[in-house]
Every structure is written in structure tokens, then in C-alpha cells.
Design a protein around this motif. Sequence first.
Motif, PDB file in Angstrom:
ATOM      1  N   LEU A 240      39.484  36.909  31.285  1.00 18.18           N
ATOM      2  CA  LEU A 240      39.189  36.525  32.675  1.00 18.18           C
ATOM      3  C   LEU A 240      40.157  37.192  33.644  1.00 18.18           C
ATOM      4  O   LEU A 240      39.783  37.623  34.736  1.00 18.18           O
ATOM      5  N   PHE A 241      41.427  37.314  33.210  1.00 20.85           N
ATOM      6  CA  PHE A 241      42.400  37.990  34.078  1.00 20.85           C
ATOM      7  C   PHE A 241      42.004  39.448  34.338  1.00 20.85           C
ATOM      8  O   PHE A 241      42.058  39.949  35.462  1.00 20.85           O
ATOM      9  N   LEU A 242      41.588  40.143  33.251  1.00 17.14           N
ATOM     10  CA  LEU A 242      41.144  41.525  33.416  1.00 17.14           C
ATOM     11  C   LEU A 242      39.937  41.603  34.339  1.00 17.14           C
ATOM     12  O   LEU A 242      39.834  42.493  35.208  1.00 17.14           O
ATOM     13  N   LEU A 243      39.014  40.674  34.173  1.00 21.70           N
ATOM     14  CA  LEU A 243      37.824  40.653  35.037  1.00 21.70           C
ATOM     15  C   LEU A 243      38.208  40.396  36.497  1.00 21.70           C
ATOM     16  O   LEU A 243      37.670  41.014  37.422  1.00 21.70           O
ATOM     17  N   VAL A 244      39.152  39.495  36.697  1.00 23.74           N
ATOM     18  CA  VAL A 244      39.597  39.196  38.064  1.00 23.74           C
ATOM     19  C   VAL A 244      40.215  40.431  38.710  1.00 23.74           C
ATOM     20  O   VAL A 244      39.980  40.750  39.881  1.00 23.74           O
ATOM     21  N   ILE A 245      41.035  41.180  37.916  1.00 23.58           N
ATOM     22  CA  ILE A 245      41.653  42.399  38.449  1.00 23.58           C
ATOM     23  C   ILE A 245      40.588  43.400  38.873  1.00 23.58           C
ATOM     24  O   ILE A 245      40.646  44.018  39.948  1.00 23.58           O
ATOM     25  N   ILE A 246      39.574  43.580  38.014  1.00 24.30           N
ATOM     26  CA  ILE A 246      38.494  44.545  38.348  1.00 24.30           C
ATOM     27  C   ILE A 246      37.762  44.110  39.605  1.00 24.30           C
ATOM     28  O   ILE A 246      37.496  44.916  40.522  1.00 24.30           O
ATOM     29  N   VAL A 247      37.394  42.845  39.673  1.00 26.94           N
ATOM     30  CA  VAL A 247      36.685  42.332  40.863  1.00 26.94           C
ATOM     31  C   VAL A 247      37.557  42.469  42.102  1.00 26.94           C
ATOM     32  O   VAL A 247      37.089  42.850  43.183  1.00 26.94           O
ATOM     33  N   TYR A 248      38.863  42.171  41.939  1.00 25.43           N
ATOM     34  CA  TYR A 248      39.765  42.258  43.090  1.00 25.43           C
ATOM     35  C   TYR A 248      39.827  43.688  43.639  1.00 25.43           C
ATOM     36  O   TYR A 248      39.765  43.927  44.830  1.00 25.43           O
ATOM     37  N   ILE A 249      39.926  44.676  42.708  1.00 23.83           N
ATOM     38  CA  ILE A 249      40.004  46.091  43.142  1.00 23.83           C
ATOM     39  C   ILE A 249      38.711  46.498  43.839  1.00 23.83           C
ATOM     40  O   ILE A 249      38.708  47.184  44.878  1.00 23.83           O
ATOM     41  N   SER A 250      37.572  46.076  43.272  1.00 28.25           N
ATOM     42  CA  SER A 250      36.293  46.452  43.904  1.00 28.25           C
ATOM     43  C   SER A 250      36.145  45.821  45.279  1.00 28.25           C
ATOM     44  O   SER A 250      35.666  46.451  46.230  1.00 28.25           O
TER      45      SER A 250
END
Length: 812
Positions: free
Chosen positions: A701-711
Motif C-alpha cells: 500500500l505504501f508503494l501504491l500511495v507513492i505512485i499515486v502521490y507522484i501522479s
Amino acid sequence: MVIMRIEFWVRRRLLQLVLLHTAWEMGSGQLHYSVPEESQHGTFVGRIAQDLGLEVSELVPRLFQVESQGHEDYFKVNLQNGILFVNSRIDREELCAKSPLCSIHLEVIVDKPLKVFHVEVEIADINDNAPIFSVTEQTLIIAESRLPHSPFPLESASDADIGSNALLTYKISPNDYFKLNVVTNEDHTKSAGLELKKPLDREDISVHHLLLTATDGGKPELTGTVQLVINVLDVNDNAPLFSQSVYKVRVPENPVNGTHIITLNATDLDEGISKDVTYSFSSLVPPKVKNTFQISDSTGDIKVIGPLDYEDINLWEIQVVAKDKGNPPLAGHCKVVIEILDMNDNIPQLSLKSLSVPVPEDSPQGTMVALISISDRDSGPNGQVSCSLWPSGIPFKLVSTFKNYYSLMLEETLDREQVAEYVLVVMAHDEGIPSLSASSTLLVPIGDVNDNAPAFPQPSYTVFVKENNPPGAHIFTVSASDPDVAENSLISYWIDDKLWPLTSYISVHSESGKVYALQPLDYEELKLLEFQVRAKDAGLPSLCGNVTIQVFVVDENDNAPEVSRVAESPIMLVVPIKAGHAVGKIHALDADSGYNAWLCYELHEANNGPWRVGLYSGEISTTHALDEAVGSGGSQNILVLVKDHGKPVLSATATLSVSLVASTQAVQADAHLVRMGGSSKPQVDNVNVYLIIAICSVSSLFLLVIIVYISLRCRCQAKEAMVYGPGTATLVCASEVGSWSYSNRHSHILAGVSGEAGAKSDLMVFTPNVPVFAMNGDVGNGKELISNSSDEVSYMESLKSLQLLSLCYTLV
């Protein structure tokens, strides 16, 4: 012999006129027509439209007009066929007097575009004036003692025509005593006089009557006559004699009255009273001479008594008579020629012929704005005029176009927003000493064109709106400015209708620029609205500007806490237990954010018993040690009140059921656990597996949050990005071990220098669960939850790992 001289003079005069006419046409570069004087109304002059290269059909649309400079409307143009014709009677003698060339200057002005043509119409002379004498009878007194060949001047006839029509010949009626003597003057005019052929005899004939006839050279010939009465006197036979027959003098114009002009002197050879001479103007001089000059009868001094204006008359010819006092008196004659010198006494005259205003600000260089005519009645250098423009540094210039005509031309580009109108001063200076000048002021307004787009004071605005606003609430007002005027500055505001569903939330008033929220905003569903408001003027073509508006929805405390999980079955506590023993935990969530979502826990007033709850953790524990005496108390319900920190405070309640069991009553439970055998170990192992799964899930979930945050960051950096949508806090992962919750928090700071709209922080919190059955120190086997100490260490290490990961997420 006389006839041959006349023919030679006529041919010479005609040749001069032809050469002068040819030189005039070569220098003017404009149209030239000729028409006889006294032509009837409607007489054809020329096809002026065709000769100027204009179509007849465009005469009216282009405002074709003809102006006559300084004269009456002698000519007009038929706008139906473009023919120039005579409009009124033209008398050349009245118009130009004795000028050899008589012409009327016409100005032809057409618009769209503005052009000026110059036309010269020569007025041809016709023989419509007969020679005339100033008197019908002229009396001469001649002493009988005069010798043969003595001259006697006669008044000459005048003819108002010019050229051959004004060439006069004289003849006298036949007689025995006098013959006609004609003299050609310097100005090629002829003066007639009598010459005595033989001595007179008063006793024979005392009075002679002769007829003097003047004939012009026109076709047909016209004549004029005067009766000559010659009285023959006796005795005094010497007439006064002037030292010169013609006196010439130059006098500046505008002398003061009494200015001395000349002193004449005549002598008489007689003796006594016949020698005394008196001076006087001839009786034939016009009254204007007598009103302008005065002669002393005794001294012969001529003085000025009236105005002398070069522009009125520049040459005076005065006949002066010197008469003695003999009996009969004798007279001598002379002519005084007074030339008036021009003085610089006339200021230049400025006349505005055409003015095309207002001047559009997008007019190209070279556009004609005005046509100005400049004249000076003086002559020579005194009449030479130069023109200038004031002030300097303006986008206009004066250009000399034709003779004394100047065009006001556009020299540089215009900008109405910088200068709305120009006040110009046109100054004219002549070359006289001292120089005279005149000026005229022109007001040139600049016409506006739509060359400025509406502009907002700043490129973007940040607006904070509390949620749950009423529908149609006014949340902001945008205002753009346009330096243009009239319809070019009328601004309307709009939002692109294609930006749905944005337009279902926001609208803007087209005239006032007020921004309205069409429906209530819910922070839990929509946190940010970013859109562009466009401003458009009413010019042709219209110009647009835009501004970006960020509407942040401010959270209100409109959501009460919700209890997410409470044990359904009663919690069994084996007494005795120590003080501070953890009984259980209340889990609650609040859909709001910030202080509105910060929860605190407290026991309801209705509670009694040895219980307390953690203010912020929701953990329920004992306030003091419990012994077996209270073990038979049965089950108790603990009522917990969950409140947020909003205004007003919202709350919820949760009930936790607790059963107190004495240690003697727990034997059956112990036996049950013994029968389960080695199942305690797998139970702890299962907990460890849950912890590992939870760690892996949280890492993913942390990795997913980072990706969403960057996008999301990339999308927010785009200029035209429209960001909207739900962003509420959600439960990410929950298990028996604990729960992860993710909250998207927005906080905005309006910074006037840096211009940052706000900052965003993401918070992820882990809340560990307390085991349903707490450890009891008095129970030796400790098999309720954990079978041995190593499993407990493993369990605690897993909890520490989760707490460390939670701290890392919090830092992110």
C-alpha cells in the motif's frame, strides 16, 4: 508707320501671353480650362470628372465638392455627368482689373480616400468695354503767342479690357491749327497730345472746337470721344516749366500722415506777376488721389494725408499743374509716379480645408489627417511663409503638397491607451524682417480599436469556502480590466460549458463576475475545485483573458464519530488482577479531518466500577486491583462516550461488556485449554502470520500511495488541470493485530511573496489491538493466549516492527 508699330507691338504681346500660359501649365501640374467672360449660365467649361480620372458614379459617394478660393461660386459641377459649367456672370474687369492673366483657382476635394485637385480656369477677355474719357469736355487755354510745334497734353482714354482689346488709337477732327501727337509710354500705353501746327490768332478764331476719338483694337471695334474746347488768350506767352516731365519716388507703405514725399519746382521766364507760380493737382486726377496726397500751392511739396497700402495700390500716377499769375495765366504740366514699397505688415493666414477625425489608432503611417491652406498678402520675402508643428515628439508631421498647401500626415503608430487625443498647434512664419507669425490649434482625437485583451490583477486566486454552503451562495468575485473604451471595454465572464461536471458545482455571472456555488459542497466528497474563468470583451474581433481559481472546501464538524469495532461477546476477566490491567479497546472513526476528526474517549456518567478509559487511545483498563471477592459480580457494561474536538462537539457511545470470573471458576476453562493440547502454539503462530501479511500489505500500500502521490503531483503541475473528487480518510487495512488508517490532510497558507497556494501532508497511523484476554500474573500456566515466553517475544518484536513502519509512513 504708326500702324506698322501697332501691329508689331500686338504680335509681341500675344507671343508673351502664349509663352506665359505655357510656362504656367508646365509648372502647375493640374487641370487648366479657359472660358470667355460674360458667358451665360450653364456654359460648358470642361469634363472635370473625366479629366481628373474619376468615375461619375463615385462623385456623390466620395462627397465630390468644388471650392473657389476667395471668389464667388462662378462655377459648379453637374454630379450626374461630371461637367464643369458656368454658374454666374463673370466680369473679367471686375475680377482681375488690368492683370494680363486672369484665372480662378478651384479646389476639388473628394473623400474616401481624401484627395485634393487643383484646377485653374482662365477667364478670357472679350471686347465688352469701349474706350472712355473721364470727362465729356476738356478745356484748354492757349496763348496766341505760343510758337508752332508747342505740345499740349490731353487726357488719355482708358479701356478696361486687356491685350488687343485695350490697344487704343487716337484721331482728331480735321483742322488747320492742331495735329494729334501720340506718345508710347514705358508701360506700352499711349498718351495723346496736341501739337500746334501754326501760330494762333485770337482775333481770327478765339475758340477752337475739336473732337478727339479713341478706338480700341477689338473685334468689333469700340470707340470713345471727348470734346476739346481750346480758348486762345493773349499776352502772357511763357508758361511755367518743370525741371522734369516725370518725377519718380519710392515710399514705404503705411507712412504716418504728414510724411514728405517730394518737392516739385517749376520756373517761368516771364517777369513780374507772370513769374509767380502756383502748384495744384490736375482737375483730372481721381478723388482718391486728393484724399491721399496733398500739394502745397506755393512750395510744390507733396505730403501724405491718407493711408498707403501696398496690397491696395502699389503705384500712383499724379498729374501736377504749375500755373503762373499772368493774364492770361499759363500752365506747365508734369507727372509724379509714386511707387509704394511693401512692408511686412500682414500676418500669415491659416485656413483649415479638411479635417478627418477621429483618427483610428491602427491607422497606417502616411495617413492624411488634415489639409491646411496658408497665405500672406505681402509680396517677396514678406509673403514667403514656412510652416511648423508644435509640440515636438508627436506622431504627426506637416508635408508641403501644392503651393501654400500643407497636409497633416501620420508619421508614427498611435496608441489611444497612452494618448487619447493630441492638441496640435500649426505655426506659420513669413520671411519678413521682423518676421510675423500666426498659429492655429487643432484637436485630433484618437479613435479606439480593440487591441487590448481583458486582464486580471493576478494570474490566480485561492478561495476558501466552508462546506454545507447554501445553494447559489456567492463565494468570490473576479474582476478584469480593459484599457479600451466603449464596447471594446465591455467585459463578460464565463466558464467553459464543456468542463462538466465542474459546471454543476460552479457558475459565474457574465456581467458582475460573481462566482456562485450552485450546490452545497461536501468536504468529505470534494476538497478542491480548480478552474479557469475567462473574460471576453465586446470588440470585433473580441479578445479574451483568463484567471485560475482554486476553491478549497473548508471542513466543518458535520460528522459524528462512528464506532467501528466492539467485541460482541462479553470479555472474561479472571480475578484477581492488578491495577491498570487492560480490558479492551474502543475503535472509532470520524469522517471529518483535523480537529474535527481528533477523537477522545471518556466514561459515561452512568458507569460505576473500577474502570477507566484512555483519553485518546480508547483503551479500557482497571483503576485498581480486583480480587476474587468481586469475581462473583457477574458481567458489567462499560458505556464509553466518544467525542471529537469540533465546534460544536459531536459524540457517539460504545458499550463494552465485561464478565468477572474468579480463579476457581476458571478451572473448567483451564481444563478446556488443556484438552486443546498444542493448539496454543498454532494460535500464536497464526498471529505471527497475520503480522507478516499485514506488513506486506502495508508495504504494498505504501508503494501504491507513492505512485499515486507522484501522479497527482504531475497532474497538479499542469496549467489547465481540473482537480476534483473525493478525498476522505479511509481505512486501509484492519486485522486482529491492529488497523492502518490513511488520511489526506490539506492546509493552505496565503503567502503574498512566495505565492504558494498551500501545502499537503499525508498521514498514515497504525493502531494496535489489545488481546481479548490479558495476561494474569497469578495464573501460572499462562495458556490463555501465549504458550511460552519466546512466542511473546516474537509477538512483541512484530508489534515493534509495525510501529517503526508506522513512524516511517508518518514522516513521509
